[in-house]
Write a protein that holds these residues in place. Structure first.
Motif, PDB file in Angstrom:
ATOM      1  N   LYS A 133       3.221   0.123  16.093  1.00 15.30           N
ATOM      2  CA  LYS A 133       3.947   1.134  15.160  1.00 15.30           C
ATOM      3  C   LYS A 133       4.341   2.224  16.304  1.00 15.30           C
ATOM      4  O   LYS A 133       5.419   2.970  16.018  1.00 15.30           O
ATOM      5  CB  LYS A 133       2.993   1.943  14.346  1.00 15.30           C
ATOM      6  N   GLU A 171      -1.693  -3.173  15.761  1.00 14.81           N
ATOM      7  CA  GLU A 171      -0.931  -2.754  14.758  1.00 14.81           C
ATOM      8  C   GLU A 171      -0.487  -1.215  15.045  1.00 14.81           C
ATOM      9  O   GLU A 171       0.680  -0.856  14.785  1.00 14.81           O
ATOM     10  CB  GLU A 171      -1.415  -2.792  13.252  1.00 14.81           C
ATOM     11  N   ASP A 172      -1.571  -0.358  15.407  1.00 11.56           N
ATOM     12  CA  ASP A 172      -1.007   0.889  15.805  1.00 11.56           C
ATOM     13  C   ASP A 172      -0.220   1.022  16.959  1.00 11.56           C
ATOM     14  O   ASP A 172       0.559   1.909  17.055  1.00 11.56           O
ATOM     15  CB  ASP A 172      -2.197   1.845  15.846  1.00 11.56           C
ATOM     16  N   TYR A 221       7.755  -1.040   9.280  1.00 11.17           N
ATOM     17  CA  TYR A 221       7.398  -0.238  10.358  1.00 11.17           C
ATOM     18  C   TYR A 221       8.536   0.605  10.407  1.00 11.17           C
ATOM     19  O   TYR A 221       8.520   1.757  10.855  1.00 11.17           O
ATOM     20  CB  TYR A 221       6.971  -0.770  11.547  1.00 11.17           C
TER      21      TYR A 221
END
Length: 399
Positions: free
Chosen positions: A133, A129-130, A211
């Motif tokens: 992003k 997820e990081d 995002y």
């Protein structure tokens, strides 16, 4: 906006093997405002292509060169995001997966290149997820490659997924050759396809789409802003993506929601970062000023009834499986003309949800929206004598 349609048929005309039923014009909740002539959209002066699309219906409100094959630059990463979201939903990957920033990803997309990068350290892992992003907010080419390798084994394999999903979405003007948008042979898209893709991401994976409104992100001690200037200029804008290469020029795809209405604008081949933002916002403002989105039909509700032969019931209730929405010029809602194309003869049994025909909405003689008509309720087959009697009448009507 929600308005009520009257559904009784006014006229019936045989059209091949189907019957076209013209429905009365919709009844507005309040008197419509006076009709005005809509001025031309504020076309970007020097861009190669541009478009304004109604997100609810997919209707093109205005545009130029919308199907021309052009380099999409980093707008490519929206396709990468879509594939990641689809694979996440399918359970192939998870948001907590540890993604390795490989030597290849760092070398081809990291800080040592001329392109945008995320800054995740080479040969170290980060949560998926990081990393995503970092690809979306910072437009990290390195993150895009690392995510592709983690998801499909290699960037090349992931690109095959991108093209497969693009085909599924109806993106007929697109072919992807990489995951980040740097110039590559056979890598192209169009303003229309980019708008179609943005609409699909918003509709299918809103959590992933969210995002795109993050304004900045810090990775490895380095803070980078989102390159979409409209996130600071207009609070209704919540994405989508920018792009720039020497081949593509300055590109931007944006979406904004004001009230119940959402629009998408795409500008490709502009002259500067500032100008692409200015042009995109002008198109959105024009669309919101002169068009409005209406929700015409709700799923599961009967909008018409049609005669059924050989059934336990004499009629079947027809409706839509999904909300039917349409973008229309302000003040012209009362000009909408809904019409249904249905088979000339319906014969039981009919299953609930079975496609029966098509409902179309016309404005000034042009179809601006359509959707499948389905059976709201099923109709079982009638008894022996009902079937025999109806068979005789069907034969009589056919001679």
């Amino acid at each position: 906006m929600k308005f009520r349609f009257a559904f009784a048929a006014l006229a019936t005309v045989a059209v091949g093997a189907a019957v076209a039923q013209t429905l009365p014009p919709p009844e507005a909740a309040t008197a419509p405002p006076p009709e005005i002539k809509i001025p031309d959209a504020p076309a970007p002066a020097v861009s190669k292509a541009w478009i304004v699309m109604d997100a609810a219906s997919g209707q093109v409100l205005a545009g130029a060169n919308i199907h021309e094959h052009l380099a999409p630059a980093s707008m490519t990463k929206v396709m990468t995001s879509y594939v990641l979201a689809a694979e996440l939903k399918a359970g192939k990957i998870t948001r907590d997966d540890q993604v390795m920033m490989t030597e290849r990803a760092w070398r081809e997309g990291g800080a040592g290149t001329d392109g945008s990068y995320s800054g995740f350290p080479v040969n170290q892992t980060a949560r998926l997820e990081d990393m995503e992003k970092g690809m979306v907010v910072q437009s990290g080419n390195d993150a895009a490659i690392a995510l592709a390798e983690h998801t499909a084994g290699s960037e090349e394999a992931f690109v095959q997924l991108m093209n497969a999903y693009a085909q599924r979405l109806g993106m007929k003007d697109s072919h992807f050759a990489d995951v980040h948008g740097l110039a590559a042979e056979g890598h192209y898209s169009s303003a229309y396809d980019m708008a179609l893709l943005g609409r699909a991401l918003i509709r299918d994976y809103p959590d992933t789409y969210a995002y795109n409104k993050i304004k900045e992100m810090t990775v490895n001690g380095i803070t980078q802003p989102n390159r979409n200037l409209l996130l600071w200029r207009d609070p209704s804008v919540d994405g989508i993506k920018t792009g720039h290469t020497s081949q593509a020029g300055y590109c931007i795809m944006n979406s904004a929601k004001r009230g119940d209405q959402r629009l998408i604008s795409v500008v490709m081949g502009d002259v500067s970062e500032k100008q692409r933002a200015t042009d995109s916002l002008a198109l959105l403002n024009w669309g919101f000023r002169f068009y409005e989105t209406h929700r015409l039909y709700e799923p599961g509700k009967a909008i018409a009834q049609q005669k059924v032969w050989k059934g336990a019931e004499r009629e079947v209730k027809l409706g839509v499986a999904a909300p039917l929405l349409v973008g229309v010029p302000r003040g012209q809602y009362d000009k909408l003309k809904p019409m249904m194309d249905v088979p000339k003869q319906l014969v039981a049994p009919i299953k609930k949800g079975q496609k029966i025909g098509t409902v179309k909405v016309n404005l000034d003689g042009k179809t601006i929206a359509e959707a499948p008509l389905v059976a709201v309720e099923g109709v079982e087959e009638g008894g022996f004598f009902r079937r025999l009697w109806d068979a005789l009448w069907m034969w009589w009507e056919s001679v």
